[in-house]
Write a protein that holds these residues in place. Structure first.
Motif, PDB file in Angstrom:
ATOM      1  N   PHE A 223       0.821  -1.264  -0.075  1.00 30.95           N
ATOM      2  CA  PHE A 223       0.031  -0.117   0.001  1.00 30.95           C
ATOM      3  C   PHE A 223       0.927   1.029   0.183  1.00 30.95           C
ATOM      4  CE2 PHE A 223       0.685  -0.025   4.372  1.00 30.95           C
ATOM      5  CZ  PHE A 223       0.908   1.527   4.884  1.00 30.95           C
ATOM      6  N   HIS A 224       0.007   2.438  -0.385  1.00 33.10           N
ATOM      7  CA  HIS A 224       0.842   3.562  -0.398  1.00 33.10           C
ATOM      8  C   HIS A 224       0.017   4.793  -0.089  1.00 33.10           C
ATOM      9  CE1 HIS A 224       4.336   6.341  -1.397  1.00 33.10           C
ATOM     10  NE2 HIS A 224       3.401   6.937  -1.915  1.00 33.10           N
ATOM     11  N   ALA A 225       0.581   5.929   0.412  1.00 29.60           N
ATOM     12  CA  ALA A 225      -0.343   7.133   0.706  1.00 29.60           C
ATOM     13  C   ALA A 225       0.341   8.233   0.070  1.00 29.60           C
ATOM     14  CB  ALA A 225      -0.660   7.305   2.213  1.00 29.60           C
ATOM     15  N   ILE A 226      -0.603   9.161  -0.515  1.00 30.33           N
ATOM     16  CA  ILE A 226      -0.306  10.248  -1.023  1.00 30.33           C
ATOM     17  C   ILE A 226      -0.702  11.525  -0.283  1.00 30.33           C
ATOM     18  CG2 ILE A 226      -0.268  11.700  -3.182  1.00 30.33           C
ATOM     19  CD1 ILE A 226       1.389   9.491  -3.506  1.00 30.33           C
ATOM     20  N   TRP A 227       0.250  12.510   0.368  1.00 34.80           N
ATOM     21  CA  TRP A 227      -0.097  13.574   0.994  1.00 34.80           C
ATOM     22  C   TRP A 227       0.405  14.868   0.391  1.00 34.80           C
ATOM     23  CZ3 TRP A 227       2.740  17.271   3.887  1.00 34.80           C
ATOM     24  CH2 TRP A 227       2.128  18.152   4.578  1.00 34.80           C
ATOM     25  N   ARG A 231      -4.335  21.261   3.646  1.00 33.30           N
ATOM     26  CA  ARG A 231      -5.449  21.855   3.255  1.00 33.30           C
ATOM     27  C   ARG A 231      -6.342  21.092   2.110  1.00 33.30           C
ATOM     28  NH1 ARG A 231      -1.485  25.484   3.138  1.00 33.30           N
ATOM     29  NH2 ARG A 231      -1.625  25.469   0.956  1.00 33.30           N
ATOM     30  N   TYR A 232      -5.477  19.892   1.574  1.00 32.71           N
ATOM     31  CA  TYR A 232      -6.154  19.143   0.204  1.00 32.71           C
ATOM     32  C   TYR A 232      -6.302  17.933   0.734  1.00 32.71           C
ATOM     33  CZ  TYR A 232      -6.891  18.309  -4.589  1.00 32.71           C
ATOM     34  OH  TYR A 232      -7.337  18.241  -5.733  1.00 32.71           O
ATOM     35  N   HIS A 233      -7.185  17.344  -0.118  1.00 34.42           N
ATOM     36  CA  HIS A 233      -7.164  15.848   0.149  1.00 34.42           C
ATOM     37  C   HIS A 233      -6.306  14.877  -0.090  1.00 34.42           C
ATOM     38  CE1 HIS A 233     -11.591  16.963  -0.275  1.00 34.42           C
ATOM     39  NE2 HIS A 233     -11.926  15.647   0.274  1.00 34.42           N
ATOM     40  N   SER A 234      -6.114  13.623   0.503  1.00 31.88           N
ATOM     41  CA  SER A 234      -4.865  12.739   0.389  1.00 31.88           C
ATOM     42  C   SER A 234      -5.678  11.569  -0.262  1.00 31.88           C
ATOM     43  CB  SER A 234      -4.349  12.290   1.811  1.00 31.88           C
ATOM     44  OG  SER A 234      -3.871  13.401   2.403  1.00 31.88           O
ATOM     45  N   GLY A 235      -4.566  10.810  -0.710  1.00 30.61           N
ATOM     46  CA  GLY A 235      -5.120   9.670  -1.581  1.00 30.61           C
ATOM     47  C   GLY A 235      -4.377   8.323  -1.032  1.00 30.61           C
ATOM     48  N   GLY A 236      -4.913   7.082  -1.265  1.00 29.69           N
ATOM     49  CA  GLY A 236      -4.178   5.815  -0.758  1.00 29.69           C
ATOM     50  C   GLY A 236      -4.853   4.659  -1.532  1.00 29.69           C
ATOM     51  N   ALA A 237      -3.827   3.800  -1.764  1.00 33.82           N
ATOM     52  CA  ALA A 237      -4.132   2.593  -2.656  1.00 33.82           C
ATOM     53  C   ALA A 237      -3.621   1.349  -1.966  1.00 33.82           C
ATOM     54  CB  ALA A 237      -3.972   2.808  -3.923  1.00 33.82           C
ATOM     55  N   TRP A 238      -4.107   0.167  -2.176  1.00 34.84           N
ATOM     56  CA  TRP A 238      -3.526  -1.021  -1.786  1.00 34.84           C
ATOM     57  C   TRP A 238      -3.653  -2.073  -3.051  1.00 34.84           C
ATOM     58  CZ3 TRP A 238      -6.765  -5.065  -1.169  1.00 34.84           C
ATOM     59  CH2 TRP A 238      -8.041  -5.154  -1.006  1.00 34.84           C
ATOM     60  N   ILE A 339      -0.888   3.792  -8.388  1.00 41.71           N
ATOM     61  CA  ILE A 339      -2.299   3.656  -8.080  1.00 41.71           C
ATOM     62  C   ILE A 339      -2.708   4.739  -7.227  1.00 41.71           C
ATOM     63  CG2 ILE A 339      -4.289   2.435  -7.586  1.00 41.71           C
ATOM     64  CD1 ILE A 339      -2.821  -0.128  -8.013  1.00 41.71           C
ATOM     65  N   ALA A 340      -1.846   4.950  -6.150  1.00 41.84           N
ATOM     66  CA  ALA A 340      -2.319   6.126  -5.238  1.00 41.84           C
ATOM     67  C   ALA A 340      -2.181   7.546  -5.658  1.00 41.84           C
ATOM     68  CB  ALA A 340      -1.282   5.969  -3.862  1.00 41.84           C
ATOM     69  N   LYS A 341      -1.203   7.732  -6.623  1.00 36.12           N
ATOM     70  CA  LYS A 341      -0.729   8.970  -7.196  1.00 36.12           C
ATOM     71  C   LYS A 341      -2.088   9.446  -8.107  1.00 36.12           C
ATOM     72  CE  LYS A 341       4.210   8.752  -7.106  1.00 36.12           C
ATOM     73  NZ  LYS A 341       5.298   8.915  -7.769  1.00 36.12           N
ATOM     74  N   SER A 342      -2.677   8.107  -8.806  1.00 36.74           N
ATOM     75  CA  SER A 342      -3.897   8.709  -9.574  1.00 36.74           C
ATOM     76  C   SER A 342      -4.894   9.209  -8.929  1.00 36.74           C
ATOM     77  CB  SER A 342      -4.178   7.278 -10.443  1.00 36.74           C
ATOM     78  OG  SER A 342      -4.726   6.454  -9.587  1.00 36.74           O
ATOM     79  N   VAL A 343      -5.080   9.145  -7.560  1.00 38.21           N
ATOM     80  CA  VAL A 343      -6.072   9.621  -6.871  1.00 38.21           C
ATOM     81  C   VAL A 343      -6.015  11.393  -6.846  1.00 38.21           C
ATOM     82  CG1 VAL A 343      -7.131   9.901  -4.594  1.00 38.21           C
ATOM     83  CG2 VAL A 343      -6.513   7.675  -5.214  1.00 38.21           C
ATOM     84  N   LEU A 344      -4.915  11.976  -6.855  1.00 38.80           N
ATOM     85  CA  LEU A 344      -4.560  13.234  -6.765  1.00 38.80           C
ATOM     86  C   LEU A 344      -4.548  13.713  -8.017  1.00 38.80           C
ATOM     87  CD1 LEU A 344      -3.009  13.832  -3.473  1.00 38.80           C
ATOM     88  CD2 LEU A 344      -5.180  13.715  -3.703  1.00 38.80           C
TER      89      LEU A 344
END
Length: 374
Positions: A223-227, A231-238, A339-344
């Motif tokens: 898994f990985h988390a993007i921050w 002030r902005y949303h974060s993203g995650g994926a597994w 995958i996580a980077k695609s969220v933001l």
């Protein structure tokens, strides 16, 4: 839980030397004590040192030298100790760091034996200039490749030789010292496959550069988390894998703004654990490239600011029959990262659960599986 005092100047909440030094620098700046503020030349030199291709203890030694942190007479006197300030080896000047490493007769004899380049010497100059000159010579293609990449080992050898002479009264022949430095540098570069430029970092020992499968019977979940900011949303994926390298499931999601990256990573890990639990996966191995997160899980008492997250993570972990955590490199965790980077990046805030991995990453997934099975 009972209240406890915490240190307010780092994320962990406990005192560290790094944060203490940061406070001292800030106090010095506010008080106008310019002598305590490092000039830009020293800061730039330290940045270069941490990128040098050598063993960690030599990088630490060079960083200490650039910081004025070696135990020579001039530095000890500056800290209030009453010691003889004359160089103990040549008795020809004040024992400073540049004197010991470059200007002392013992050091000059070793540099001469090293035969770096015809006519070159380190007779004059301040410490920052002399160390920068060493880094410049490491890139000079006119110098024999074997010798220029051993320059950092020579500095370390000169320092060790100084200590042996002072504290053990042992003098090894100059030719043997130089030969040892050359051999150690050559062996290290061969083992780490360092590029000839001499500026790349060595492989992190113990951290895999390619994805590795779990042991049979376990499901591995990377898994990985993007921050970005608070002030902005974060993203995650597994994404899950079996011991044959076959992808099971993958998913991504967006999280509400968090105060810092580690908070996002803990929130993402909670989401991962609860998802795996709800999917009845009871024997899992969790892979992440966040060393800070793993350190917080192993030593929660040292991270009091995050005790709410950490207590929830510990509670969910008890619901698995087998659970383990392992550190990943950026390369070995790149599927989950993408995958996580695609969220933001693409604004994909809608959560979903898919099988077999996303279609746009099939080539990368096949590459990982090929490496595992080869």
């Amino acid at each position: 839980m009972d209240d406890k005092e915490i240190w307010a100047f780092n994320n962990a909440g406990d005192y560290s030397v790094k944060s203490g030094c940061w406070i001292l620098r800030k106090l010095a700046e506010n008080a106008g004590e310019e002598g305590m503020v490092q000039d830009q030349a020293v800061i730039d030199l330290k940045k270069q040192i941490w990128r040098m291709s050598t063993i960690p203890k030599i990088r630490k030694f060079l960083w200490g030298a650039a910081s004025g942190g070696l135990g020579v007479a001039e530095r000890l006197t500056a800290h209030g100790m009453h010691v003889e300030i004359t160089c103990k080896l040549c008795h020809q000047g004040i024992e400073t760091i540049e004197q010991v490493l470059f200007q002392c007769t013992k050091a000059q004899k070793l540099w001469s034996e090293f035969d770096l380049t015809s006519g070159h010497s380190f007779n004059a100059g301040i410490l920052t200039e002399l160390l920068n000159e060493c880094l410049r010579l490491m890139k000079d293609e006119k110098i024999e490749h074997t010798r220029r990449r051993a320059i950092l080992w020579m500095l370390w050898t000169i320092w060790k030789n100084r200590n042996s002479l002072i504290y053990a009264e042992v003098q090894v022949s100059h030719s043997l010292l130089v030969q040892t430095a050359l051999e150690e540098a050559t062996l290290w570069h061969e083992l780490n496959r360092v590029e000839s430029s001499g500026v790349t970092m060595p492989n992190d020992l113990g951290v895999p550069k390619q994805w590795t499968p779990p042991t049979p019977g376990l499901v591995k979940c990377n898994f990985h988390a993007i921050w970005r900011n608070n002030r902005y949303h974060s993203g995650g994926a597994w994404i899950t894998w079996n011991h044959m390298g076959a992808v099971g499931m993958h998913t991504r999601d967006a999280f509400a703004p968090s105060p810092d990256k580690l908070s996002t990573e803990m929130e993402c890990l909670l989401w991962v654990l609860r998802s795996l639990r709800d999917l009845r996966l009871e024997e899992v191995s969790i892979g992440t490239d966040s060393s800070s997160l793993l350190e917080a899980i192993k030593n929660p008492s040292r991270w009091p600011r995050y005790r709410g997250f950490l207590s929830q993570i510990a509670a969910v972990c008890t619901e698995f029959e087998v659970i383990s955590f392992e550190v990943e490199s950026s390369d070995s965790n790149q599927v989950a990262r993408k995958i996580a980077k695609s969220v933001l990046r693409d604004g994909r805030f809608q959560s979903y659960l898919g099988m077999g991995g996303p279609s746009w990453l099939h080539d990368l997934i096949r590459t990982e599986v090929t490496i595992v099975n080869s």
